[in-house]
Design a protein around this motif. Structure first.
Motif, PDB file in Angstrom:
ATOM      1  N   GLY A   1       0.805  -1.211   0.000  1.00  0.00           N
ATOM      2  CA  GLY A   1       0.000   0.000   0.000  1.00  0.00           C
ATOM      3  C   GLY A   1       0.839   1.262   0.000  1.00  0.00           C
ATOM      4  N   LEU A   2       2.129   1.126   0.267  1.00  0.00           N
ATOM      5  CA  LEU A   2       3.031   2.271   0.235  1.00  0.00           C
ATOM      6  C   LEU A   2       3.508   2.575  -1.176  1.00  0.00           C
ATOM      7  CD1 LEU A   2       5.199   1.350   3.346  1.00  0.00           C
ATOM      8  CD2 LEU A   2       3.199   2.845   3.253  1.00  0.00           C
ATOM      9  N   TYR A   3       3.213   1.682  -2.122  1.00  0.00           N
ATOM     10  CA  TYR A   3       3.691   1.843  -3.489  1.00  0.00           C
ATOM     11  C   TYR A   3       2.992   3.004  -4.180  1.00  0.00           C
ATOM     12  CZ  TYR A   3       5.876  -2.793  -3.327  1.00  0.00           C
ATOM     13  OH  TYR A   3       6.655  -3.871  -3.018  1.00  0.00           O
ATOM     14  N   GLY A   4       3.748   3.665  -5.029  1.00  0.00           N
ATOM     15  CA  GLY A   4       3.195   4.693  -5.897  1.00  0.00           C
ATOM     16  C   GLY A   4       2.745   4.070  -7.208  1.00  0.00           C
ATOM     17  N   ARG A   5       2.516   4.915  -8.200  1.00  0.00           N
ATOM     18  CA  ARG A   5       1.976   4.437  -9.472  1.00  0.00           C
ATOM     19  C   ARG A   5       2.942   3.536 -10.228  1.00  0.00           C
ATOM     20  NH1 ARG A   5      -0.980   7.804  -7.278  1.00  0.00           N
ATOM     21  NH2 ARG A   5      -2.702   8.956  -8.172  1.00  0.00           N
ATOM     22  N   ARG A   6       4.232   3.902 -10.249  1.00  0.00           N
ATOM     23  CA  ARG A   6       5.189   3.092 -11.002  1.00  0.00           C
ATOM     24  C   ARG A   6       5.384   1.717 -10.386  1.00  0.00           C
ATOM     25  NH1 ARG A   6      10.501   6.289 -11.570  1.00  0.00           N
ATOM     26  NH2 ARG A   6       9.924   6.871  -9.482  1.00  0.00           N
ATOM     27  N   LYS A   7       5.541   1.664  -9.070  1.00  0.00           N
ATOM     28  CA  LYS A   7       5.737   0.368  -8.411  1.00  0.00           C
ATOM     29  C   LYS A   7       4.474  -0.470  -8.459  1.00  0.00           C
ATOM     30  CE  LYS A   7       9.556   1.190  -5.313  1.00  0.00           C
ATOM     31  NZ  LYS A   7      10.033   1.043  -3.936  1.00  0.00           N
ATOM     32  N   MET A   8       3.301   0.180  -8.374  1.00  0.00           N
ATOM     33  CA  MET A   8       2.048  -0.573  -8.463  1.00  0.00           C
ATOM     34  C   MET A   8       1.885  -1.158  -9.860  1.00  0.00           C
ATOM     35  SD  MET A   8      -0.455  -1.639  -6.624  1.00  0.00           S
ATOM     36  CE  MET A   8      -0.551  -0.586  -5.192  1.00  0.00           C
ATOM     37  N   THR A   9       2.294  -0.424 -10.898  1.00  0.00           N
ATOM     38  CA  THR A   9       2.244  -0.947 -12.266  1.00  0.00           C
ATOM     39  C   THR A   9       3.158  -2.156 -12.407  1.00  0.00           C
ATOM     40  OG1 THR A   9       1.806   1.276 -13.093  1.00  0.00           O
ATOM     41  CG2 THR A   9       2.559  -0.341 -14.691  1.00  0.00           C
TER      42      THR A   9
ATOM     43  N   HIS B   1      -2.921   4.820 -12.970  1.00  0.00           N
ATOM     44  CA  HIS B   1      -2.916   6.182 -12.427  1.00  0.00           C
ATOM     45  C   HIS B   1      -4.346   6.656 -12.159  1.00  0.00           C
ATOM     46  CE1 HIS B   1      -1.931  10.393 -11.889  1.00  0.00           C
ATOM     47  NE2 HIS B   1      -2.832  10.677 -12.797  1.00  0.00           N
ATOM     48  N   ARG B   2      -5.230   6.424 -13.117  1.00  0.00           N
ATOM     49  CA  ARG B   2      -6.621   6.853 -12.956  1.00  0.00           C
ATOM     50  C   ARG B   2      -7.304   6.091 -11.820  1.00  0.00           C
ATOM     51  NH1 ARG B   2     -11.850   6.604 -16.171  1.00  0.00           N
ATOM     52  NH2 ARG B   2     -12.929   8.351 -15.239  1.00  0.00           N
ATOM     53  N   ALA B   3      -7.063   4.779 -11.741  1.00  0.00           N
ATOM     54  CA  ALA B   3      -7.675   3.979 -10.684  1.00  0.00           C
ATOM     55  C   ALA B   3      -7.177   4.416  -9.315  1.00  0.00           C
ATOM     56  CB  ALA B   3      -7.382   2.494 -10.905  1.00  0.00           C
ATOM     57  N   MET B   4      -5.882   4.680  -9.188  1.00  0.00           N
ATOM     58  CA  MET B   4      -5.354   5.112  -7.903  1.00  0.00           C
ATOM     59  C   MET B   4      -5.840   6.509  -7.545  1.00  0.00           C
ATOM     60  SD  MET B   4      -1.544   3.477  -7.905  1.00  0.00           S
ATOM     61  CE  MET B   4      -1.152   3.956  -6.241  1.00  0.00           C
ATOM     62  N   THR B   5      -6.055   7.353  -8.546  1.00  0.00           N
ATOM     63  CA  THR B   5      -6.619   8.674  -8.289  1.00  0.00           C
ATOM     64  C   THR B   5      -8.052   8.548  -7.800  1.00  0.00           C
ATOM     65  OG1 THR B   5      -5.207   9.632 -10.000  1.00  0.00           O
ATOM     66  CG2 THR B   5      -7.118  10.921  -9.299  1.00  0.00           C
ATOM     67  N   LEU B   6      -8.830   7.677  -8.429  1.00  0.00           N
ATOM     68  CA  LEU B   6     -10.211   7.478  -7.996  1.00  0.00           C
ATOM     69  C   LEU B   6     -10.282   6.875  -6.599  1.00  0.00           C
ATOM     70  CD1 LEU B   6     -11.791   6.167 -11.320  1.00  0.00           C
ATOM     71  CD2 LEU B   6     -12.202   8.374 -10.222  1.00  0.00           C
ATOM     72  N   LEU B   7      -9.306   6.040  -6.263  1.00  0.00           N
ATOM     73  CA  LEU B   7      -9.246   5.459  -4.922  1.00  0.00           C
ATOM     74  C   LEU B   7      -8.643   6.413  -3.897  1.00  0.00           C
ATOM     75  CD1 LEU B   7      -7.992   1.856  -5.763  1.00  0.00           C
ATOM     76  CD2 LEU B   7     -10.189   2.452  -4.757  1.00  0.00           C
ATOM     77  N   ARG B   8      -8.110   7.547  -4.370  1.00  0.00           N
ATOM     78  CA  ARG B   8      -7.386   8.514  -3.533  1.00  0.00           C
ATOM     79  C   ARG B   8      -6.228   7.839  -2.807  1.00  0.00           C
ATOM     80  NH1 ARG B   8     -12.790  11.283  -1.456  1.00  0.00           N
ATOM     81  NH2 ARG B   8     -13.107  12.662  -3.220  1.00  0.00           N
ATOM     82  N   HIS B   9      -5.502   7.027  -3.555  1.00  0.00           N
ATOM     83  CA  HIS B   9      -4.364   6.289  -3.020  1.00  0.00           C
ATOM     84  C   HIS B   9      -3.110   6.825  -3.695  1.00  0.00           C
ATOM     85  CE1 HIS B   9      -2.381   2.936  -1.070  1.00  0.00           C
ATOM     86  NE2 HIS B   9      -1.711   2.778  -2.187  1.00  0.00           N
ATOM     87  N   ASN B  10      -2.177   7.387  -2.908  1.00  0.00           N
ATOM     88  CA  ASN B  10      -1.008   8.041  -3.475  1.00  0.00           C
ATOM     89  C   ASN B  10       0.302   7.322  -3.206  1.00  0.00           C
ATOM     90  OD1 ASN B  10      -2.427  10.219  -4.551  1.00  0.00           O
ATOM     91  ND2 ASN B  10      -2.485  11.209  -2.550  1.00  0.00           N
ATOM     92  N   GLY B  11       0.331   6.443  -2.248  1.00  0.00           N
ATOM     93  CA  GLY B  11       1.610   5.875  -1.855  1.00  0.00           C
ATOM     94  C   GLY B  11       2.344   6.896  -0.998  1.00  0.00           C
ATOM     95  N   ILE B  12       3.614   6.636  -0.697  1.00  0.00           N
ATOM     96  CA  ILE B  12       4.370   7.595   0.099  1.00  0.00           C
ATOM     97  C   ILE B  12       5.482   8.176  -0.746  1.00  0.00           C
ATOM     98  CG2 ILE B  12       3.873   6.477   2.291  1.00  0.00           C
ATOM     99  CD1 ILE B  12       6.766   5.390   2.179  1.00  0.00           C
TER     100      ILE B  12
END
Length: 152
Positions: A68-76, A101-112
């Motif tokens: 859950g700490l992952y950002g967009r690149r690591k989540m991809t 990126h869009r899914a994480m934005t909709l989830l309001r999940h940014n990582g650290i």
């Protein structure tokens, strides 16, 4: 209810609203439910949420996993390792970086972020500064007599 579309349209026309029966039928026939892209986005959001959070029975709430700490690149990269199709050579598939990126934005999940946050100086509001106790004379006749610091 036993009423035809034409009779409803006739009443609407009497009220000044121009509605044709074929417009209603065309709208009704064109509705096919949720689009495939919307369903794919929902599955992707569910996958990201399942990877980032776990349900804690003791507290009755979701807890953040290390992923859950992952950002967009690591989540991809994680989704690619787990077998989710990823955007390769310009072919957009289910889990492209843009969709993630869009899914994480909709989830309001940014990582650290590891970068330091910018610190904002808080202005006291009265417009006064601390007094100059040394009178701008920073020389000392002996050690440990004057201590000067910069707190900007």
């Amino acid at each position: 209810m036993g009423r035809s579309v034409e009779s409803v349209c006739r009443v609407l026309r009497e009220q000044g609203l121009q509605v044709a029966a074929r417009t209603y039928r065309a709208h009704r026939a064109g509705y096919a439910g949720l689009s495939a892209g919307l369903v794919a986005m929902a599955y992707l959001m569910n996958t990201i949420h399942a990877l980032a959070y776990r349900w804690d029975v003791a507290s009755g709430a979701f807890r953040l996993r290390p992923e859950g700490l992952y950002g967009r690149r690591k989540m991809t990269a994680l989704l690619a390792r787990l077998g989710q199709p990823v955007d390769l050579d310009g072919v957009v598939q289910l889990a492209s970086p843009r969709r993630i990126h869009r899914a994480m934005t909709l989830l309001r999940h940014n990582g650290i972020r590891r970068a330091r946050r910018k610190r904002q100086r808080v202005d006291p509001g009265d417009g006064r500064r601390a007094g100059d106790l040394l009178g701008r004379d920073f020389t000392a006749p002996e050690p440990n007599l004057k201590w000067v610091t910069d707190f900007t």
